[in-house]
Design a protein around this motif. Sequence first.
Motif, PDB file in Angstrom:
ATOM      1  N   ALA A 167      -0.931 -13.889  -4.915  1.00 56.04           N
ATOM      2  CA  ALA A 167       0.340 -13.378  -4.398  1.00 56.04           C
ATOM      3  C   ALA A 167       0.238 -13.042  -2.920  1.00 56.04           C
ATOM      4  O   ALA A 167       1.129 -13.374  -2.131  1.00 56.04           O
ATOM      5  CB  ALA A 167       0.777 -12.151  -5.199  1.00 56.04           C
ATOM      6  N   VAL A 168      -0.856 -12.391  -2.516  1.00 53.47           N
ATOM      7  CA  VAL A 168      -0.999 -12.037  -1.098  1.00 53.47           C
ATOM      8  C   VAL A 168      -1.357 -13.276  -0.285  1.00 53.47           C
ATOM      9  O   VAL A 168      -0.932 -13.437   0.860  1.00 53.47           O
ATOM     10  CB  VAL A 168      -2.051 -10.915  -0.906  1.00 53.47           C
ATOM     11  N   ARG A 169      -2.137 -14.181  -0.860  1.00 55.06           N
ATOM     12  CA  ARG A 169      -2.508 -15.401  -0.140  1.00 55.06           C
ATOM     13  C   ARG A 169      -1.289 -16.274   0.122  1.00 55.06           C
ATOM     14  O   ARG A 169      -1.175 -16.919   1.169  1.00 55.06           O
ATOM     15  CB  ARG A 169      -3.545 -16.192  -0.947  1.00 55.06           C
ATOM     16  N   ALA A 170      -0.352 -16.284  -0.831  1.00 56.08           N
ATOM     17  CA  ALA A 170       0.856 -17.087  -0.684  1.00 56.08           C
ATOM     18  C   ALA A 170       1.905 -16.402   0.186  1.00 56.08           C
ATOM     19  O   ALA A 170       2.935 -16.989   0.499  1.00 56.08           O
ATOM     20  CB  ALA A 170       1.451 -17.387  -2.054  1.00 56.08           C
ATOM     21  N   GLY A 171       1.638 -15.155   0.579  1.00 54.93           N
ATOM     22  CA  GLY A 171       2.589 -14.439   1.429  1.00 54.93           C
ATOM     23  C   GLY A 171       3.693 -13.745   0.665  1.00 54.93           C
ATOM     24  O   GLY A 171       4.663 -13.262   1.263  1.00 54.93           O
ATOM     25  N   THR A 172       3.570 -13.667  -0.664  1.00 55.85           N
ATOM     26  CA  THR A 172       4.591 -12.985  -1.471  1.00 55.85           C
ATOM     27  C   THR A 172       4.634 -11.503  -1.144  1.00 55.85           C
ATOM     28  O   THR A 172       5.710 -10.892  -1.106  1.00 55.85           O
ATOM     29  CB  THR A 172       4.299 -13.168  -2.972  1.00 55.85           C
ATOM     30  N   ILE A 173       3.468 -10.903  -0.911  1.00 54.26           N
ATOM     31  CA  ILE A 173       3.377  -9.497  -0.554  1.00 54.26           C
ATOM     32  C   ILE A 173       2.425  -9.335   0.628  1.00 54.26           C
ATOM     33  O   ILE A 173       1.652 -10.243   0.936  1.00 54.26           O
ATOM     34  CB  ILE A 173       2.885  -8.625  -1.730  1.00 54.26           C
ATOM     35  N   SER A 174       2.484  -8.173   1.244  1.00 51.71           N
ATOM     36  CA  SER A 174       1.636  -7.894   2.404  1.00 51.71           C
ATOM     37  C   SER A 174       0.225  -7.507   1.965  1.00 51.71           C
ATOM     38  O   SER A 174      -0.015  -7.170   0.800  1.00 51.71           O
ATOM     39  CB  SER A 174       2.238  -6.763   3.238  1.00 51.71           C
ATOM     40  N   ILE A 175      -0.708  -7.538   2.918  1.00 48.70           N
ATOM     41  CA  ILE A 175      -2.078  -7.104   2.656  1.00 48.70           C
ATOM     42  C   ILE A 175      -2.079  -5.641   2.227  1.00 48.70           C
ATOM     43  O   ILE A 175      -2.781  -5.252   1.284  1.00 48.70           O
ATOM     44  CB  ILE A 175      -2.941  -7.290   3.916  1.00 48.70           C
ATOM     45  N   ASN A 176      -1.276  -4.821   2.893  1.00 46.78           N
ATOM     46  CA  ASN A 176      -1.209  -3.395   2.583  1.00 46.78           C
ATOM     47  C   ASN A 176      -0.746  -3.158   1.148  1.00 46.78           C
ATOM     48  O   ASN A 176      -1.334  -2.360   0.411  1.00 46.78           O
ATOM     49  CB  ASN A 176      -0.262  -2.711   3.569  1.00 46.78           C
ATOM     50  N   THR A 177       0.299  -3.867   0.736  1.00 48.25           N
ATOM     51  CA  THR A 177       0.812  -3.707  -0.629  1.00 48.25           C
ATOM     52  C   THR A 177      -0.212  -4.176  -1.655  1.00 48.25           C
ATOM     53  O   THR A 177      -0.440  -3.520  -2.670  1.00 48.25           O
ATOM     54  CB  THR A 177       2.117  -4.504  -0.797  1.00 48.25           C
ATOM     55  N   ALA A 178      -0.856  -5.307  -1.391  1.00 49.16           N
ATOM     56  CA  ALA A 178      -1.858  -5.834  -2.323  1.00 49.16           C
ATOM     57  C   ALA A 178      -3.038  -4.878  -2.467  1.00 49.16           C
ATOM     58  O   ALA A 178      -3.554  -4.672  -3.575  1.00 49.16           O
ATOM     59  CB  ALA A 178      -2.346  -7.198  -1.852  1.00 49.16           C
ATOM     60  N   ALA A 179      -3.461  -4.272  -1.354  1.00 49.91           N
ATOM     61  CA  ALA A 179      -4.579  -3.327  -1.409  1.00 49.91           C
ATOM     62  C   ALA A 179      -4.212  -2.113  -2.257  1.00 49.91           C
ATOM     63  O   ALA A 179      -5.039  -1.600  -3.024  1.00 49.91           O
ATOM     64  CB  ALA A 179      -4.962  -2.891   0.001  1.00 49.91           C
ATOM     65  N   THR A 180      -2.968  -1.660  -2.150  1.00 51.90           N
ATOM     66  CA  THR A 180      -2.515  -0.518  -2.943  1.00 51.90           C
ATOM     67  C   THR A 180      -2.484  -0.869  -4.426  1.00 51.90           C
ATOM     68  O   THR A 180      -2.990  -0.128  -5.276  1.00 51.90           O
ATOM     69  CB  THR A 180      -1.110  -0.064  -2.491  1.00 51.90           C
ATOM     70  N   ILE A 181      -1.903  -2.022  -4.757  1.00 55.02           N
ATOM     71  CA  ILE A 181      -1.796  -2.448  -6.150  1.00 55.02           C
ATOM     72  C   ILE A 181      -3.171  -2.699  -6.764  1.00 55.02           C
ATOM     73  O   ILE A 181      -3.374  -2.497  -7.965  1.00 55.02           O
ATOM     74  CB  ILE A 181      -0.944  -3.739  -6.253  1.00 55.02           C
ATOM     75  N   SER A 182      -4.152  -3.110  -5.962  1.00 55.99           N
ATOM     76  CA  SER A 182      -5.477  -3.444  -6.495  1.00 55.99           C
ATOM     77  C   SER A 182      -6.204  -2.233  -7.070  1.00 55.99           C
ATOM     78  O   SER A 182      -7.216  -2.382  -7.755  1.00 55.99           O
ATOM     79  CB  SER A 182      -6.344  -4.089  -5.411  1.00 55.99           C
ATOM     80  N   SER A 183      -5.700  -1.026  -6.809  1.00 59.86           N
ATOM     81  CA  SER A 183      -6.318   0.171  -7.375  1.00 59.86           C
ATOM     82  C   SER A 183      -5.913   0.385  -8.834  1.00 59.86           C
ATOM     83  O   SER A 183      -6.504   1.225  -9.526  1.00 59.86           O
ATOM     84  CB  SER A 183      -5.939   1.405  -6.554  1.00 59.86           C
ATOM     85  N   LEU A 184      -4.929  -0.375  -9.314  1.00 62.39           N
ATOM     86  CA  LEU A 184      -4.486  -0.273 -10.706  1.00 62.39           C
ATOM     87  C   LEU A 184      -5.422  -1.046 -11.632  1.00 62.39           C
ATOM     88  O   LEU A 184      -6.123  -1.957 -11.191  1.00 62.39           O
ATOM     89  CB  LEU A 184      -3.069  -0.830 -10.849  1.00 62.39           C
ATOM     90  N   PRO A 185      -5.423  -0.735 -12.922  1.00 63.10           N
ATOM     91  CA  PRO A 185      -6.182  -1.526 -13.888  1.00 63.10           C
ATOM     92  C   PRO A 185      -5.695  -2.986 -13.875  1.00 63.10           C
ATOM     93  O   PRO A 185      -4.539  -3.264 -13.531  1.00 63.10           O
ATOM     94  CB  PRO A 185      -5.866  -0.847 -15.226  1.00 63.10           C
TER      95      PRO A 185
END
Length: 280
Positions: A167-185
Amino acid sequence: MQIIINQELRDYIDPLTTHEYLALERSLLKEGCRDALVLWGETLIDGHNRYAICQKHHIPFQTKQNDTFQSVEDVMLWMIDNHLARRSVSSFQRGVLALRKKEIITTRRKDKSSKEKAAEAELAAKEPDPVSVETRDDIAKVAGLSKPAVAQIEKIRKAATPELVEAVRAGTISINTAATISSLPSEQQVAAVAGGKKELQQAARQLRQVRTPRVSGEATAASADANGGATESAAVSSSQSTSASTPEETSEIERLRSENQTLKQQIAELTAQLIAVQAQ
């Protein structure tokens, strides 16, 4: 001439997105293959997508040799620098490439003898490497990114699911958003990605809100511990700085610790519930 495809080299650089691949295919069909494919002996090291498209549509192409490499790692470093020089590479991919370069160089230096390391240090003192990747500062310079962005990309590489990375590689979301979501299970990351861009942004916003420290008395202390800030609350730290604590202070510390743990658990449960509701 025979062209050999090394699977490790082909897969070392992330593949094009579907949109990028189709755009390249249209360009080659319209204008032909203007840039020569680069070979190391018979092994293709640059132009894998162009080669596949040219083979598919019988489009003529040229090749050129680069025989300056001593190993596959040399080729990988060259591939990284080659892609970093391209303006079309996204910020996320630039960070990933710079981190891969660091990994190769770090591994090489670990394997070198003390004499080789001393000689390398002497050479570096005389001729500093303009693209050194020893520290996060160096990685940021090589990638053309900020240090916080590099830290977020490192977090994504370590904790994000393949779906979130795509999703972040395709530009769907920002790096910042992806980093935040990555803390979830993992399962919650997948559910958020399945919900699309708005779902991902909302999930990230909710996570940031529950992590924002509150500015009042005991709530501040509880939030600091629950959100990975200070290991103890301001009240606890203050009491520990004195040479002795009264029984009342000790009792207050224990009460705050208990509330901290309770709040931390409630935040985790609330976050999971919010993500689950949004995924329905």
